[in-house]
Write an enzyme that holds these catalytic residues in place. Structure first.
Site, PDB file in Angstrom:
ATOM      1  N   HIS A   1       0.818  -1.386  -0.007  1.00 25.75           N
ATOM      2  CA  HIS A   1      -0.054  -0.017  -0.095  1.00 25.75           C
ATOM      3  C   HIS A   1       0.913   1.125   0.021  1.00 25.75           C
ATOM      4  O   HIS A   1       1.646   1.511   0.754  1.00 25.75           O
ATOM      5  CB  HIS A   1      -0.953  -0.092   1.118  1.00 25.75           C
ATOM      6  CG  HIS A   1      -1.864   0.862   1.450  1.00 25.75           C
ATOM      7  ND1 HIS A   1      -1.976   1.909   2.628  1.00 25.75           N
ATOM      8  CD2 HIS A   1      -2.674   1.705   0.470  1.00 25.75           C
ATOM      9  CE1 HIS A   1      -2.894   2.866   2.361  1.00 25.75           C
ATOM     10  NE2 HIS A   1      -3.292   2.599   0.965  1.00 25.75           N
ATOM     11  N   ARG A   2       0.723   2.035  -0.931  1.00 28.17           N
ATOM     12  CA  ARG A   2       1.569   3.473  -1.422  1.00 28.17           C
ATOM     13  C   ARG A   2       2.787   2.972  -1.107  1.00 28.17           C
ATOM     14  O   ARG A   2       3.679   3.795  -0.541  1.00 28.17           O
ATOM     15  CB  ARG A   2       1.163   4.277  -0.013  1.00 28.17           C
ATOM     16  CG  ARG A   2      -0.334   4.605  -0.053  1.00 28.17           C
ATOM     17  CD  ARG A   2      -0.683   5.739   0.780  1.00 28.17           C
ATOM     18  NE  ARG A   2      -2.110   5.722   1.030  1.00 28.17           N
ATOM     19  CZ  ARG A   2      -2.852   6.382   2.021  1.00 28.17           C
ATOM     20  NH1 ARG A   2      -2.137   7.289   3.043  1.00 28.17           N
ATOM     21  NH2 ARG A   2      -3.949   6.673   2.183  1.00 28.17           N
TER      22      ARG A   2
ATOM     23  N   GLU B   1       1.174  -0.393  -4.733  1.00 29.29           N
ATOM     24  CA  GLU B   1      -0.011   0.604  -5.250  1.00 29.29           C
ATOM     25  C   GLU B   1       0.160   1.972  -4.882  1.00 29.29           C
ATOM     26  O   GLU B   1       1.000   2.308  -3.827  1.00 29.29           O
ATOM     27  CB  GLU B   1      -1.197   0.163  -3.969  1.00 29.29           C
ATOM     28  CG  GLU B   1      -2.282   0.989  -4.340  1.00 29.29           C
ATOM     29  CD  GLU B   1      -2.731   2.294  -3.519  1.00 29.29           C
ATOM     30  OE1 GLU B   1      -3.380   2.953  -3.738  1.00 29.29           O
ATOM     31  OE2 GLU B   1      -1.811   2.233  -2.479  1.00 29.29           O
TER      32      GLU B   1
ATOM     33  N   ASP C   1      -0.624   6.354  -5.706  1.00 23.95           N
ATOM     34  CA  ASP C   1      -1.740   7.291  -5.725  1.00 23.95           C
ATOM     35  C   ASP C   1      -1.265   8.538  -6.895  1.00 23.95           C
ATOM     36  O   ASP C   1      -0.042   8.900  -6.607  1.00 23.95           O
ATOM     37  CB  ASP C   1      -2.503   8.097  -4.866  1.00 23.95           C
ATOM     38  CG  ASP C   1      -2.792   6.753  -3.842  1.00 23.95           C
ATOM     39  OD1 ASP C   1      -3.710   6.487  -3.887  1.00 23.95           O
ATOM     40  OD2 ASP C   1      -1.900   6.646  -2.843  1.00 23.95           O
TER      41      ASP C   1
ATOM     42  N   HIS D   1      -1.370  10.905  -2.427  1.00 21.03           N
ATOM     43  CA  HIS D   1      -2.530  10.513  -2.120  1.00 21.03           C
ATOM     44  C   HIS D   1      -3.634  11.717  -1.802  1.00 21.03           C
ATOM     45  O   HIS D   1      -4.668  11.916  -2.390  1.00 21.03           O
ATOM     46  CB  HIS D   1      -2.472   9.557  -0.899  1.00 21.03           C
ATOM     47  CG  HIS D   1      -3.687   9.008  -0.359  1.00 21.03           C
ATOM     48  ND1 HIS D   1      -4.655   9.823   0.583  1.00 21.03           N
ATOM     49  CD2 HIS D   1      -4.410   7.923  -0.537  1.00 21.03           C
ATOM     50  CE1 HIS D   1      -5.756   9.109   0.837  1.00 21.03           C
ATOM     51  NE2 HIS D   1      -5.687   8.062   0.122  1.00 21.03           N
TER      52      HIS D   1
ATOM     53  N   GLU E   1      -3.754   4.249  -8.621  1.00 21.92           N
ATOM     54  CA  GLU E   1      -5.105   4.788  -8.249  1.00 21.92           C
ATOM     55  C   GLU E   1      -5.160   6.146  -8.726  1.00 21.92           C
ATOM     56  O   GLU E   1      -4.392   7.255  -8.202  1.00 21.92           O
ATOM     57  CB  GLU E   1      -5.292   4.813  -6.859  1.00 21.92           C
ATOM     58  CG  GLU E   1      -6.912   5.468  -6.550  1.00 21.92           C
ATOM     59  CD  GLU E   1      -7.489   4.991  -5.317  1.00 21.92           C
ATOM     60  OE1 GLU E   1      -8.460   5.504  -4.884  1.00 21.92           O
ATOM     61  OE2 GLU E   1      -6.604   4.368  -4.470  1.00 21.92           O
TER      62      GLU E   1
ATOM     63  N   LYS F   1      -6.557   9.750  -8.772  1.00 23.27           N
ATOM     64  CA  LYS F   1      -7.528  10.603  -7.731  1.00 23.27           C
ATOM     65  C   LYS F   1      -8.319  11.552  -8.582  1.00 23.27           C
ATOM     66  O   LYS F   1      -7.952  12.017  -9.358  1.00 23.27           O
ATOM     67  CB  LYS F   1      -6.671  11.177  -6.549  1.00 23.27           C
ATOM     68  CG  LYS F   1      -6.025  10.238  -5.713  1.00 23.27           C
ATOM     69  CD  LYS F   1      -6.970   9.621  -5.017  1.00 23.27           C
ATOM     70  CE  LYS F   1      -6.371   8.684  -3.833  1.00 23.27           C
ATOM     71  NZ  LYS F   1      -7.304   7.913  -2.826  1.00 23.27           N
TER      72      LYS F   1
ATOM     73  N   ASP G   1      -0.018  -2.286   4.398  1.00 21.40           N
ATOM     74  CA  ASP G   1       1.621  -1.600   4.644  1.00 21.40           C
ATOM     75  C   ASP G   1       2.452  -2.396   5.011  1.00 21.40           C
ATOM     76  O   ASP G   1       3.637  -1.984   5.072  1.00 21.40           O
ATOM     77  CB  ASP G   1       1.128  -0.428   5.753  1.00 21.40           C
ATOM     78  CG  ASP G   1       0.055   0.764   5.426  1.00 21.40           C
ATOM     79  OD1 ASP G   1       0.128   0.878   4.117  1.00 21.40           O
ATOM     80  OD2 ASP G   1      -0.857   1.004   6.278  1.00 21.40           O
TER      81      ASP G   1
END
Length: 606
Positions: free
Chosen positions: A361-362, A388, A390, A403, A462, A464, A578
């Site tokens: 995640h991120r 992943e 953003d 993000h 992702e 935004k 994470d």
């Protein structure tokens, strides 16, 4: 204190006579009511979403959904149904209490009959006000059921969160809730006398006003004590059920499946705990109201029609043998339903060893500053399958990793992304707030990240939406194509129109719809290859439905072993976390495969 002892003595006397009938009725009624409410709500949501032109309810279209006129109409109809259910239950329980007080047995079918008759009689007597009386009593009479349902039902949780956001100060919301509860409690004090006597409305009002002037402190105190006792009793029953379940799992399950079994069994216990909470709370609250506000001191009937000679058919229908047979049938149907639900909701809970995809995640936000090159490097070192990220668009059209729309949380600068150029953003430090050793870390561009990740790790990008980036999709797709990265990435978004644009620009890029709620018809989302859903909203039924459509489920964001175990057992396709190393350990069974009783109990409670 003397009055409390008298109440306990009277309550025990009433419960002792017909406790079995009361138990069977409440279990049956609560199961029926809960199922009717749940299935009815799902049916209504599908109709309203279809009329609105939405295939799915998301956080983004929630406000339009709840303010849609048809939704409001159905909410009113739902309130009517709830009020009918409440007046039926009140009459049924009062008929049981009155029979017990008079020293008579009452069967479950008789309680059902008196509940229906009493409800119809009450509506006929108060044609314009019965719904007001019931609606005003719901917060007090159903407080245990309402609290449990809000804590367990994701849609209700989200609704409460939106309500809290609309009120600037939490203490204002708290005061309003307390005020509503107290007013409902005062309102409820008049209901038993309206139900159990033939007094005229003005006489009931006069009696209640007189009583409240004389004994309002005692009534409020006893009412609070009864509600607290009901909550404690429910908590004890709930914890006892978890203790028994964990003990069963510890003895009967193999070491590798204990955690999964506890997670599944505890979810079922939590569901039925809501049913029990409503039954326990309602039974004790109405018993209190009956004892202090409606009980016949002369032990005579209240508000019942005169005895008439029964026909031969009615004599047979109300005979002890027939009533006993009907009661046994009701119990059998209850047990059959519970067993069926258990079989549906509790599949084989062995740990899945399938090819689960692990996404950082991120980039692995627990070990490095999120959405930075250091995070990408960690994701690669941790052997994550996917990172992943953003992306947002700067004032001068550069696509960067970020993000939030505002840079304050990650860099300390209180500015929106669309107000800064890329050169200005390059001057910011995106690492020092995370840890001093990352001082000087810059916010990278999407192009830089793709060039680094190519051949090392795949990306979940992702996109935004912030209202200032209408053309961001076209730019992101071009960067992907220029780097020949189409087969090594997926694009996700909470904005479905963005996903449609992706497919229009390049149909070969896989798309995922990011959701915070899971209600609606998935089949209509044709431009979606997978669903990226907050893990708390994912159920076995949801996963099965998605898989039937030939699509995948991505679960976000999991950082707790028990949650990971649950997602693995549900057979989701991708876990976003994470801590990718912990997911690997869970998948490989390197975590504690024979957890202690206390550890399992912690999983069950969570």
């Amino acid at each position: 204190m003397k009055s409390m002892k008298q109440f306990i003595k009277t309550a025990m006397q009433i419960l002792r006579k017909n406790w079995l009938s009361l138990l069977i009725f409440e279990v049956t009624y609560r199961i029926f009511f809960a199922e009717a409410l749940m299935k009815g709500s799902n049916f209504v949501m599908k109709i309203c979403l279809k009329r609105l032109g939405y295939s799915y309810l998301t956080a983004e279209n929630y406000q339009k959904f709840v303010t849609y006129p048809l939704t409001i109409v159905f909410i009113i109809i739902g309130c009517l149904f709830i009020c009918l259910a409440l007046i039926f239950e009140i009459h049924a329980l009062f008929s049981c209490y009155e029979s017990s007080w008079r020293g008579q047995k009452i069967s479950v079918p008789a309680m059902i009959r008196w509940g229906g008759r009493g409800a119809l009689r009450f509506i006929a007597r108060y044609p314009g006000r019965w719904m007001v009386y019931m609606a005003g009593s719901i917060p007090y009479l159903w407080i245990h059921f309402l609290i449990w349902e809000v804590t367990q039902t994701k849609f209700l949780q989200f609704s409460v969160q939106q309500l809290a956001k609309a009120i600037p100060h939490y203490y204002v919301l708290g005061i309003l809730l307390i005020l509503v509860f107290v007013l409902s409690m005062l309102f409820s004090f008049s209901v038993p006398r309206r139900v159990m006597t033939m007094d005229r409305p003005e006489e009931v009002n006069r009696y209640c006003r007189k009583r409240m002037k004389m004994r309002w402190k005692r009534d409020l105190f006893f009412s609070a004590i009864v509600q607290i006792f009901a909550a404690l009793l429910m908590l004890i029953l709930y914890l006892a059920a978890l203790f028994i379940m964990v003990g069963y799992v510890k003895v009967m399950r193999s070491s590798g499946t204990m955690v999964s079994a506890v997670l599944f069994y505890s979810s079922l216990i939590k569901y039925y705990a809501g049913v029990i909470a409503g039954g326990v709370g309602m039974t004790l609250t109405l018993l209190y109201l009956y004892t202090f506000f409606a009980r016949s001191s002369e032990k005579k009937k209240y508000n019942r029609s005169r005895n008439r000679k029964k026909s031969r058919f009615k004599q047979i229908l109300t005979s002890k043998q027939v009533l006993s047979g009907i009661t046994v049938l009701i119990v059998f149907l209850d047990l059959a339903y519970l067993v069926m639900e258990a079989r549906i909701n509790l599949p084989d809970v062995a740990v899945s060893q399938s090819d689960m995809v692990v996404t950082a995640h991120r980039g692995g936000a627990r070990m490095a500053p999120e959405n930075t090159m250091s995070a990408m490097e960690y994701a690669v070192e941790a052997l994550a399958d996917v990172a992943e990220i953003d992306v947002q668009e700067t004032k001068d059209g550069e696509i960067i990793l970020l993000h939030d729309t505002n840079l304050k949380r990650t860099t300390g600068l209180n500015a929106d992304i669309w107000d800064l150029t890329y050169d200005e953003i390059c001057q910011l430090d995106a690492g020092v707030k995370f840890n001093k050793k990352f001082r000087g870390e810059q916010i990278p561009t999407l192009d830089q990240v793709i060039k680094y990740c190519k051949g090392k790790i795949k990306l979940n990008i992702e996109v935004k939406y912030n209202g200032h980036n209408k053309h961001i999709v076209k730019k992101v797709v071009k960067i992907i194509e220029d780097n020949d990265f189409t087969d090594d990435c997926v694009l996700t978004s909470m904005n479905y129109k963005f996903l449609e644009q992706v497919k229009k620009e390049n149909p070969n890029i896989r798309t995922g719809y990011t959701l915070r709620m899971t209600y609606g018809d998935l089949s209509e989302l044709t431009e979606v290859d997978f669903f990226s859903v907050k893990h708390t909203y994912i159920t076995r039924q949801f996963v099965d439905e998605v898989h039937r459509l030939g699509k995948e489920v991505y679960a976000w964001t999991l950082n707790y072993q028990g949650d990971m175990q649950r997602m693995i057992t549900l057979k989701v396709d991708n876990i976003i976390t994470d801590d990718p190393e912990l997911v690997r350990k869970v998948l490989l069974g390197e975590t504690d495969r024979n957890p202690s009783f206390i550890t399992l109990l912690k999983y069950a409670v969570k």
